[in-house]
Design an enzyme around this catalytic site. Structure first.
Site, short mmCIF file in Angstrom:
data_model
loop_
_atom_site.label_atom_id
_atom_site.label_comp_id
_atom_site.label_asym_id
_atom_site.label_seq_id
_atom_site.Cartn_x
_atom_site.Cartn_y
_atom_site.Cartn_z
N HIS A 102 0.90 -1.32 -0.15
CA HIS A 102 0.13 0.01 0.02
C HIS A 102 0.85 1.24 -0.01
O HIS A 102 1.87 1.19 0.54
CB HIS A 102 -0.86 0.08 1.32
CG HIS A 102 -0.30 -0.10 2.37
ND1 HIS A 102 0.11 -1.51 2.94
CD2 HIS A 102 0.08 0.84 3.43
CE1 HIS A 102 0.65 -1.11 4.13
NE2 HIS A 102 0.63 0.13 4.48
N HIS A 104 0.60 5.30 1.22
CA HIS A 104 -0.18 6.41 1.82
C HIS A 104 -0.16 7.68 0.81
O HIS A 104 0.72 7.99 0.38
CB HIS A 104 0.55 6.64 3.09
CG HIS A 104 0.43 5.60 4.21
ND1 HIS A 104 -0.21 5.59 5.29
CD2 HIS A 104 1.16 4.44 4.23
CE1 HIS A 104 -0.20 4.47 5.87
NE2 HIS A 104 0.93 3.86 5.17
P1 5GP Z 1 1.78 0.78 7.46
O1 5GP Z 1 1.72 -0.57 7.16
O2 5GP Z 1 2.02 1.51 6.22
O3 5GP Z 1 2.67 1.08 8.50
O4 5GP Z 1 0.30 1.01 8.22
C1 5GP Z 1 -0.81 0.50 7.66
C2 5GP Z 1 -2.07 1.76 7.77
O5 5GP Z 1 -3.18 1.06 7.58
C3 5GP Z 1 -1.99 2.50 8.92
O6 5GP Z 1 -1.89 4.14 8.62
C4 5GP Z 1 -3.31 2.31 9.55
O7 5GP Z 1 -3.94 3.43 9.96
C5 5GP Z 1 -3.82 1.76 8.58
N1 5GP Z 1 -5.17 0.80 8.95
C6 5GP Z 1 -4.99 -0.51 9.75
N2 5GP Z 1 -6.05 -0.96 9.87
C7 5GP Z 1 -6.76 -0.49 9.11
C8 5GP Z 1 -8.28 -0.89 8.93
O8 5GP Z 1 -8.68 -1.75 9.15
N3 5GP Z 1 -8.91 -0.08 7.89
C9 5GP Z 1 -8.23 0.86 7.29
N4 5GP Z 1 -9.08 1.69 6.50
N5 5GP Z 1 -7.01 1.40 7.54
C10 5GP Z 1 -6.17 0.52 8.44
#
Ligand code: 5GP
Length: 138
Positions: A102, A104
């Protein structure tokens, strides 16, 4: 490390858990980050399995980055932003928490910092911000 099809974003793709979707095409899906670091913070993911940039195919990366650019324009317009921050993390040591590729996308304004991490967004606010982005994409 292999792809785990039970990760949260795979469940979102299968509609097994709810999300606030703002855009999709054949190859990618965009939805609101549930813990937004800025109003309008979205996540762009491929619809096909990839753990992160380390195992993604060139086609997946191309599709994701095309959608990242599209959403960057949309959030600039929707939030009258002056800039956009994109972030992408790989493996736990690289800051990754959800193991489906993903990116951001965060609209930014001069001298306005990011919200602290780990704070759940207000659902009404997330829905309203999603509507602004959808309108900007039209
Ligand atoms: P990363 O893997 O990039 O460090 O963070 C994962 C991102 O996914 C975080 O910004 C968090 O807020 C988001 N996130 C985690 N769980 C969920 C979820 O169930 N739904 C959504 N829409 N975002 C999520």
């Amino acid at each position: 490390m292999s792809y785990d099809s039970d990760n949260i974003f795979a469940k979102i793709l299968r509609d097994e858990i709810p999300s606030i979707r703002v855009y999709e095409d054949d190859a990618t899906l965009v939805f609101m980050d549930i813990m937004p670091r800025a109003p309008g913070h979205v996540l762009v993911i491929p619809k096909t399995p990839a753990r992160n940039i380390l195992d993604a195919s060139p086609d997946q990366l191309l599709a994701v980055m095309g959608t990242v650019q599209k959403l960057s324009h949309a959030v600039m317009k929707a939030f009258d932003a002056e800039g956009v921050t994109t972030q992408q993390f790989n493996e736990a040591a690289g800051g990754q928490e959800v193991f489906h590729l993903h990116v951001h996308v965060l609209p930014r304004h001069t001298e306005v910092g990011l919200n602290p991490p780990g704070v759940m967004g207000d659902m009404g606010e997330l829905q309203a911000n999603a509507a602004k982005i959808r309108a900007a994409l039209d």
